[in-house]
Design a protein around this motif. Structure first.
Motif, PDB file in Angstrom:
ATOM      1  N   ALA A   1      15.150  -7.794 -31.739  1.00  0.00           N
ATOM      2  CA  ALA A   1      16.221  -7.249 -32.583  1.00  0.00           C
ATOM      3  C   ALA A   1      17.533  -7.167 -31.815  1.00  0.00           C
ATOM      4  CB  ALA A   1      15.817  -5.873 -33.106  1.00  0.00           C
ATOM      5  N   ASP A   2      17.494  -6.729 -30.570  1.00  0.00           N
ATOM      6  CA  ASP A   2      18.711  -6.652 -29.759  1.00  0.00           C
ATOM      7  C   ASP A   2      19.291  -8.034 -29.490  1.00  0.00           C
ATOM      8  OD1 ASP A   2      18.541  -3.899 -29.637  1.00  0.00           O
ATOM      9  OD2 ASP A   2      17.436  -3.906 -27.729  1.00  0.00           O
ATOM     10  N   ALA A   3      18.436  -9.022 -29.339  1.00  0.00           N
ATOM     11  CA  ALA A   3      18.897 -10.370 -29.031  1.00  0.00           C
ATOM     12  C   ALA A   3      19.359 -11.120 -30.267  1.00  0.00           C
ATOM     13  CB  ALA A   3      17.790 -11.165 -28.338  1.00  0.00           C
ATOM     14  N   ALA A   4      18.901 -10.706 -31.458  1.00  0.00           N
ATOM     15  CA  ALA A   4      19.262 -11.407 -32.691  1.00  0.00           C
ATOM     16  C   ALA A   4      20.747 -11.296 -32.973  1.00  0.00           C
ATOM     17  CB  ALA A   4      18.454 -10.853 -33.863  1.00  0.00           C
ATOM     18  N   GLY A   5      21.363 -10.165 -32.607  1.00  0.00           N
ATOM     19  CA  GLY A   5      22.800  -9.994 -32.734  1.00  0.00           C
ATOM     20  C   GLY A   5      23.284 -10.183 -34.156  1.00  0.00           C
ATOM     21  N   SER A   6      24.398 -10.895 -34.275  1.00  0.00           N
ATOM     22  CA  SER A   6      25.002 -11.094 -35.601  1.00  0.00           C
ATOM     23  C   SER A   6      24.738 -12.490 -36.138  1.00  0.00           C
ATOM     24  CB  SER A   6      26.515 -10.839 -35.514  1.00  0.00           C
ATOM     25  OG  SER A   6      27.109 -11.712 -34.556  1.00  0.00           O
ATOM     26  N   GLU A   7      23.678 -13.132 -35.659  1.00  0.00           N
ATOM     27  CA  GLU A   7      23.353 -14.469 -36.142  1.00  0.00           C
ATOM     28  C   GLU A   7      23.081 -14.442 -37.639  1.00  0.00           C
ATOM     29  OE1 GLU A   7      19.998 -15.793 -34.011  1.00  0.00           O
ATOM     30  OE2 GLU A   7      21.029 -16.078 -32.112  1.00  0.00           O
ATOM     31  N   ASP A   8      23.192 -15.644 -38.244  1.00  0.00           N
ATOM     32  CA  ASP A   8      22.798 -15.764 -39.647  1.00  0.00           C
ATOM     33  C   ASP A   8      21.290 -15.650 -39.736  1.00  0.00           C
ATOM     34  OD1 ASP A   8      25.401 -16.125 -40.454  1.00  0.00           O
ATOM     35  OD2 ASP A   8      25.317 -18.312 -40.252  1.00  0.00           O
ATOM     36  N   LEU A   9      20.828 -14.594 -40.364  1.00  0.00           N
ATOM     37  CA  LEU A   9      19.394 -14.346 -40.470  1.00  0.00           C
ATOM     38  C   LEU A   9      18.963 -14.421 -41.919  1.00  0.00           C
ATOM     39  CD1 LEU A   9      19.107 -11.251 -38.080  1.00  0.00           C
ATOM     40  CD2 LEU A   9      18.646 -13.645 -37.528  1.00  0.00           C
ATOM     41  N   SER A  10      17.708 -14.797 -42.099  1.00  0.00           N
ATOM     42  CA  SER A  10      17.156 -14.744 -43.442  1.00  0.00           C
ATOM     43  C   SER A  10      17.047 -13.290 -43.880  1.00  0.00           C
ATOM     44  CB  SER A  10      15.776 -15.403 -43.468  1.00  0.00           C
ATOM     45  OG  SER A  10      14.863 -14.626 -42.705  1.00  0.00           O
ATOM     46  N   GLU A  11      16.841 -13.122 -45.139  1.00  0.00           N
ATOM     47  CA  GLU A  11      16.722 -11.741 -45.654  1.00  0.00           C
ATOM     48  C   GLU A  11      15.571 -11.006 -44.986  1.00  0.00           C
ATOM     49  OE1 GLU A  11      15.958  -9.472 -49.924  1.00  0.00           O
ATOM     50  OE2 GLU A  11      16.703 -11.544 -49.907  1.00  0.00           O
ATOM     51  N   ALA A  12      14.446 -11.709 -44.781  1.00  0.00           N
ATOM     52  CA  ALA A  12      13.288 -11.074 -44.147  1.00  0.00           C
ATOM     53  C   ALA A  12      13.582 -10.744 -42.688  1.00  0.00           C
ATOM     54  CB  ALA A  12      12.074 -11.984 -44.259  1.00  0.00           C
ATOM     55  N   ASP A  13      14.270 -11.667 -41.990  1.00  0.00           N
ATOM     56  CA  ASP A  13      14.596 -11.413 -40.587  1.00  0.00           C
ATOM     57  C   ASP A  13      15.627 -10.309 -40.452  1.00  0.00           C
ATOM     58  OD1 ASP A  13      12.801 -13.275 -39.730  1.00  0.00           O
ATOM     59  OD2 ASP A  13      14.280 -14.835 -39.272  1.00  0.00           O
ATOM     60  N   GLU A  14      16.579 -10.254 -41.391  1.00  0.00           N
ATOM     61  CA  GLU A  14      17.567  -9.179 -41.351  1.00  0.00           C
ATOM     62  C   GLU A  14      16.883  -7.825 -41.518  1.00  0.00           C
ATOM     63  OE1 GLU A  14      20.833  -7.076 -40.803  1.00  0.00           O
ATOM     64  OE2 GLU A  14      20.705  -9.257 -40.538  1.00  0.00           O
ATOM     65  N   GLU A  15      15.902  -7.796 -42.388  1.00  0.00           N
ATOM     66  CA  GLU A  15      15.144  -6.543 -42.570  1.00  0.00           C
ATOM     67  C   GLU A  15      14.378  -6.198 -41.284  1.00  0.00           C
ATOM     68  OE1 GLU A  15      11.570  -4.657 -45.341  1.00  0.00           O
ATOM     69  OE2 GLU A  15      12.305  -6.692 -45.710  1.00  0.00           O
ATOM     70  N   ALA A  16      13.774  -7.230 -40.646  1.00  0.00           N
ATOM     71  CA  ALA A  16      13.048  -6.992 -39.405  1.00  0.00           C
ATOM     72  C   ALA A  16      13.992  -6.485 -38.309  1.00  0.00           C
ATOM     73  CB  ALA A  16      12.352  -8.276 -38.952  1.00  0.00           C
ATOM     74  N   ARG A  17      15.222  -7.016 -38.282  1.00  0.00           N
ATOM     75  CA  ARG A  17      16.166  -6.554 -37.272  1.00  0.00           C
ATOM     76  C   ARG A  17      16.551  -5.098 -37.513  1.00  0.00           C
ATOM     77  NH1 ARG A  17      21.377  -5.784 -36.318  1.00  0.00           N
ATOM     78  NH2 ARG A  17      21.947  -6.243 -38.483  1.00  0.00           N
ATOM     79  N   ARG A  18      16.802  -4.742 -38.786  1.00  0.00           N
ATOM     80  CA  ARG A  18      17.158  -3.343 -39.091  1.00  0.00           C
ATOM     81  C   ARG A  18      16.016  -2.406 -38.767  1.00  0.00           C
ATOM     82  NH1 ARG A  18      19.091  -5.562 -43.952  1.00  0.00           N
ATOM     83  NH2 ARG A  18      17.277  -4.651 -45.015  1.00  0.00           N
TER      84      ARG A  18
END
Length: 633
Positions: free
Chosen positions: A20-37
């Motif tokens: 999650a810390d490394a994902a940053g502000s990349e374009d993420l899928s909806e599922a990945d954005e949820e995983a990051r949050r």
């Protein structure tokens, strides 16, 4: 049986938070954005009912670590770089050789296949597939490859890679490897920005491994560095490659990160270039390491590569170690390779690195005279020696590589390229004076050191016509003991007994000189073999004998220890080389001489062209002339 030895919850939570810390502000899928949050790559735990239902559907009890994983998360996102979704209880299914690989692997089985090959060939038809979304990548658990604790082997197959699958002993080992893959890929993508408790702990282990290496505890250091390499930590590869190179490993050893660094290039590039040349690749294959280097470094590096290629590179170092290197080179160029190694060995504690990512004197591996000294055993000895102001136990010295005396020349090894030879030994004269005594003319000088296999090519270069009596030799020279020098030629031309002129007379002005010529029997053409010895003092031959088959011809009176009738009984054929061995042993005892096997067979020595050992034909004698065209480059 649950996997009670591993804390899946903590492991998966750490992985998720770092992702999650490394994902940053990349374009993420909806599922990945949820995983990051949510800071969680997994899903809700699988209930015991869902796990039991899966086992009932499969008619197999799940392996313990996969079962324990499901109890924490029923599936997983981003399992490494190529599996986007790892299936849980709903997605796991039998693979049933869905991609048609079983027949391919069965066709590769020979008459006596290894157990691993048989298991792999059958795996495709019986495996449990747990990847759900991937880049043509398969995660297969094999119920036919089971440990005593019930763990199934995991095969990780990337269909686009064209390679056999990677095997892991358990699902836990597979997931740990995928976590390492995440770290490695992210470290490459983000560089120093990718920092967390795991990376900091690994970087600390790399620094401790560097110190352990300098203390001589290279085995501990290599283990720690290999672990850090799996996580993609900077410095780890360059440090571990230095250990591996000294142990004799060269495959995929590129000293990543320091080859083009201004502080390290002059240490690293010679080692890379020497390996390219050894493999017949040419030094151009080392050049890619310079493409990202500053202009000054690139130019200096290209000069170094050329020097390694033409055999003129000279390794140097400051301080006491540098002085020892110069002394060792002087010893090695005259064939005293064991003495050269002892000189280097005594100075290893005084060696100093050129920077914090340098743990061994790599540049020595590009030096044409000193590089041959580094056998894997000697490399291990260097690695086990504390250096650079660190302390540690002294390793057991490696044994000398050269046998004493001359008798080793009679070792009847079919692959021994020195089985036929001739040499001159001169007493009380340094090797540098031999060209003036037996050189082709007054202009004869020593060539720069070369291997004994390069020498014949140099002799032929430029020769257009060679009469068969023009028996000049390109000989290697060096020291043959405390008071003697040698000139040695392997695989000489055929001995012409009637026209042979021993160079012992010319070599012995003001001293003594000994000539030995051995041409062992050859069964394929019924050649009976020949062995010759001649001794001269102050220009006059004292004695000589030539054994040809069962015939002995002699002149003068040899000392009792060299009496040919005693050394070569008529009932004993030359093919056993027993008489030859007795002569060589007697010469060693009589004159205290030796020849350096290692330098002659694996090292580099100065060479020069001698006068002909065969006189021109007399009246009525015929001869042939061989015409040679130019050599290809």
């Amino acid at each position: 049986m649950a996997d009670t030895t591993f804390d899946w919850r903590s492991f998966l939570a750490r992985w998720s938070e770092e992702w999650a810390d490394a994902a940053g502000s990349e374009d993420l899928s909806e599922a990945d954005e949820e995983a990051r949050r949510e800071r969680w790559l997994g899903f809700a735990p699988a209930s015991q009912e869902r796990i039991a239902a899966l086992e009932e559907r499969l008619v197999h009890r799940l392996p313990p670590s996969y079962r324990a994983f499901l109890e924490v998360s029923d599936g997983w996102r981003h399992a490494g770089g190529f599996v986007w979704l790892l299936g849980g209880t709903e997605q796991a299914r039998w693979h049933e050789d869905a991609i048609g690989m079983a027949e391919v692997y069965r066709e590769d089985l020979d008459e006596n296949p290894a157990e691993e090959q048989v298991l792999l060939a059958g795996m495709w038809e019986r495996a449990l597939q747990v990847d759900a979304e991937s880049d043509i990548t398969y995660v297969l658990l094999d119920p036919g490859d089971v440990r005593e604790d019930g763990e199934w082997a995991v095969y990780y197959y990337r269909g686009w890679a064209g390679e056999s699958p990677d095997r892991y002993a358990s699902f836990r080992e597979f997931m740990e490897a995928m976590y390492q893959s995440f770290h490695s890929l992210t470290a490459h993508r983000l560089g120093p920005e990718f920092a967390n408790a795991t990376t900091r702990a690994l970087d600390a282990s790399v620094e401790e491994a560097r110190l352990e290496a300098l203390r001589g505890r290279y085995d501990r250091a290599e283990t720690a560095l290999a672990q850090a390499m799996a996580y993609g930590r900077p410095r780890a590869t360059a440090l571990r490659d230095q250990i591996r190179r000294l142990l004799g490993h060269t495959y995929m050893v590129y000293f990543h990160g320091i080859a083009a660094d201004p502080g390290y290039a002059q240490e690293v590039l010679p080692a890379l270039a020497a390996e390219d040349l050894r493999m017949g690749r040419g030094v151009g294959s080392s050049a890619p390491h310079l493409r990202v280097a500053p202009d000054a470094v690139r130019k200096a590096g290209e000069d170094t590569l050329r020097q390694v290629a033409d055999g003129t590179f000279r390794y140097s170092a400051p301080g006491p170690f540098g002085r020892a290197v110069a002394e060792a080179r002087e010893q090695a160029r005259w064939g005293e390779t064991d003495a050269a190694w002892r000189t280097l060995r005594a100075a290893f504690p005084d060696w100093r690195p050129v920077g914090p990512d340098h743990i061994v004197p790599l540049g020595l591996l590009g030096d044409p005279l000193l590089a041959p000294l580094f056998t894997p055993e000697r490399g291990r000895e260097l690695l086990a020696t504390a250096r650079a102001d660190e302390t540690g136990d002294l390793p057991q010295p490696t044994a000398d590589l050269d046998p004493a005396g001359l008798a080793w020349l009679a070792d009847d090894d079919p692959g021994n390229a020195l089985s036929a030879y001739r040499f001159v030994l001169v007493e009380g004269v340094p090797p540098t004076e031999l060209p003036a005594r037996i050189g082709v003319d007054e202009t004869t000088t020593l060539h720069h050191p070369m291997t004994l296999w390069e020498a014949p090519r140099r002799l032929r270069a430029g020769q257009q016509e060679v009469p068969d009596w023009g028996d000049r030799a390109l000989t290697a020279v060096g020291r043959a003991g405390p008071q003697w020098s040698f000139a040695f030629e392997p695989r000489p031309n055929r001995f012409h007994e009637q026209r042979f002129v021993s160079p012992a007379g010319a070599a012995s002005r003001g001293t003594r000189a000994l000539v030995v010529w051995s041409d062992p029997p050859r069964s394929h053409n019924h050649y009976p073999g020949l062995f010759h010895v001649s001794m001269a003092e102050d220009g006059q031959e004292q004695y000589a004998f030539t054994v040809h088959g069962t015939t002995i011809r002699r002149s003068g009176t040899a000392p009792a220890a060299l009496a040919p009738d005693r050394l070569f009984p008529r009932t004993e054929p030359l093919s056993g080389r027993l008489g030859e061995r007795r002569v060589l042993e007697a010469l060693t005892a009589e004159f205290g001489v030796r020849l350096p096997r290692f330098a002659l067979t694996q090292g580099r020595l100065h060479t020069f062209t001698t006068c002909s050992w065969t006189r021109p034909p007399g009246p009525g004698e015929t001869y042939a002339v061989i015409r040679m065209g130019p050599l290809s480059p």
